[in-house]
Design an enzyme around this catalytic site. Structure first.
Site, PDB file in Angstrom:
ATOM      1  N   ASN A  27      -3.182  -3.005  14.179  1.00  0.00           N
ATOM      2  CA  ASN A  27      -2.502  -1.652  14.411  1.00  0.00           C
ATOM      3  C   ASN A  27      -3.596  -0.568  14.835  1.00  0.00           C
ATOM      4  OD1 ASN A  27      -3.831  -1.485  11.789  1.00  0.00           O
ATOM      5  ND2 ASN A  27      -2.247  -0.297  11.106  1.00  0.00           N
ATOM      6  N   ALA A  68       2.109 -18.337   8.343  1.00  0.00           N
ATOM      7  CA  ALA A  68       1.156 -18.084   7.470  1.00  0.00           C
ATOM      8  C   ALA A  68      -0.297 -17.604   8.112  1.00  0.00           C
ATOM      9  CB  ALA A  68       0.773 -19.451   6.726  1.00  0.00           C
ATOM     10  N   LYS A  72       1.930  -1.942   4.898  1.00  0.00           N
ATOM     11  CA  LYS A  72       1.608  -0.595   4.898  1.00  0.00           C
ATOM     12  C   LYS A  72       2.355   0.137   5.936  1.00  0.00           C
ATOM     13  CE  LYS A  72      -1.169   1.537   7.268  1.00  0.00           C
ATOM     14  NZ  LYS A  72      -1.170   2.393   8.506  1.00  0.00           N
ATOM     15  N   ARG A 120       0.788  -1.142  -0.083  1.00  0.00           N
ATOM     16  CA  ARG A 120       0.131   0.150  -0.095  1.00  0.00           C
ATOM     17  C   ARG A 120       0.664   1.244   0.127  1.00  0.00           C
ATOM     18  NH1 ARG A 120      -4.126  -0.843   4.949  1.00  0.00           N
ATOM     19  NH2 ARG A 120      -4.309   1.487   4.572  1.00  0.00           N
ATOM     20  N   TYR A 153      -0.946  -9.528   6.970  1.00  0.00           N
ATOM     21  CA  TYR A 153      -1.014  -8.352   7.162  1.00  0.00           C
ATOM     22  C   TYR A 153      -0.008  -7.526   8.034  1.00  0.00           C
ATOM     23  CZ  TYR A 153      -2.493  -3.357   7.875  1.00  0.00           C
ATOM     24  OH  TYR A 153      -2.445  -2.114   7.912  1.00  0.00           O
ATOM     25  N   ARG A 199      -0.715  -9.740  23.475  1.00  0.00           N
ATOM     26  CA  ARG A 199      -1.141  -8.503  23.975  1.00  0.00           C
ATOM     27  C   ARG A 199      -0.018  -8.228  24.844  1.00  0.00           C
ATOM     28  NH1 ARG A 199      -5.815  -6.025  23.567  1.00  0.00           N
ATOM     29  NH2 ARG A 199      -6.753  -7.890  22.897  1.00  0.00           N
ATOM     30  N   HIS A 222       3.184 -15.847   3.689  1.00  0.00           N
ATOM     31  CA  HIS A 222       1.672 -16.317   3.089  1.00  0.00           C
ATOM     32  C   HIS A 222       0.742 -15.574   3.976  1.00  0.00           C
ATOM     33  CE1 HIS A 222       4.134 -19.674   1.617  1.00  0.00           C
ATOM     34  NE2 HIS A 222       4.677 -19.836   2.849  1.00  0.00           N
TER      35      HIS A 222
END
Length: 224
Positions: A145, A139, A110, A92, A125, A204, A122
């Site tokens: 985010n 994968a 991004k 992106r 994001y 987390r 694989h």
């Protein structure tokens, strides 16, 4: 993980990225996220034209890199020597893809810095994140985010909360980290060098270096 372990010098070997001088300006990696786009535009304009070719507005690809014809590269993007961007990858923008790195099928990037030899091969994001040398995401693992309540992201250090002042912070992943398949790294996750994340984890907070993350509340030190 205490805040001292979250410093750029503790998480990353800066000899393995073209972003070394840029990152060295900052103490903590989340502070570097804001300027990635401007940094890449400046760096790209200074790259050796014998090694890199410009393939669009603020898109530079090393002549030894492999970019599938179905991949989408939106600038600013730099694809370094021997990197591979595979079928239907979606870049992106604001992405540095390090030497020998792999960006796989249907992976989306991004506002990221991928150090040399990083693998996101694989269905990953990766957004608003920095991945250290030889970090690998299995994968289907992703960086989340943005918090569900849309509040600013804080880093949960063992010795106190750290305010980033940013709405979007993904994961800050140290060198040689292995993230298991199907894992989610929640906003503001920091993972120390040489740690392993079990598959299907929801991480987390922060993970100490040389650790094995099995599940929330069950993190053990590596013995070898």
């Amino acid at each position: 993980m205490i805040r001292e372990q979250m410093k750029i010098a503790k998480l990353y070997d800066l000899t393995h990225t073209l972003a070394a001088d840029y990152l060295a300006q900052y103490e903590f990696p989340w502070d570097a996220l804001q300027g990635i786009s401007d940094f890449l535009i400046q760096l790209g304009s200074s790259l050796d034209e014998n090694g890199y070719e410009k393939r669009g507005e603020n898109v530079w690809v090393h002549k030894t890199a492999k970019v599938a014809p179905t991949a989408f590269l939106n600038g600013p993007v730099i694809v370094c020597r021997d990197a591979e961007v595979r079928h239907c990858a979606f870049i992106r923008g604001s992405a540095l893809i390090g030497e020998g790195a792999v960006v796989g099928n249907s992976t989306e990037l991004k506002n990221v810095i991928l150090f040399d030899k990083v693998q996101v091969p694989h269905y990953n994001y990766v957004g608003d994140s920095i991945l250290g040398f030889k970090a690998h995401m299995g994968a289907g693992s992703i960086t989340s985010n943005v918090k569900s309540d849309k509040l600013l992201v804080n880093i949960h250090a063992a010795d106190g909360e750290i305010e980033t002042g940013r709405k979007k912070v993904g994961a800050l992943i140290g060198d040689n980290v292995e993230v298991g398949c199907g894992s989610i790294l929640n906003p503001g996750t920091v993972i120390g060098r040489w740690s392993n994340i079990y598959p299907l984890s929801s991480v987390r907070g922060c993970v100490d270096p040389d650790s094995i993350y099995k599940r929330q509340g069950e993190v053990v030190a590596k013995t070898v």
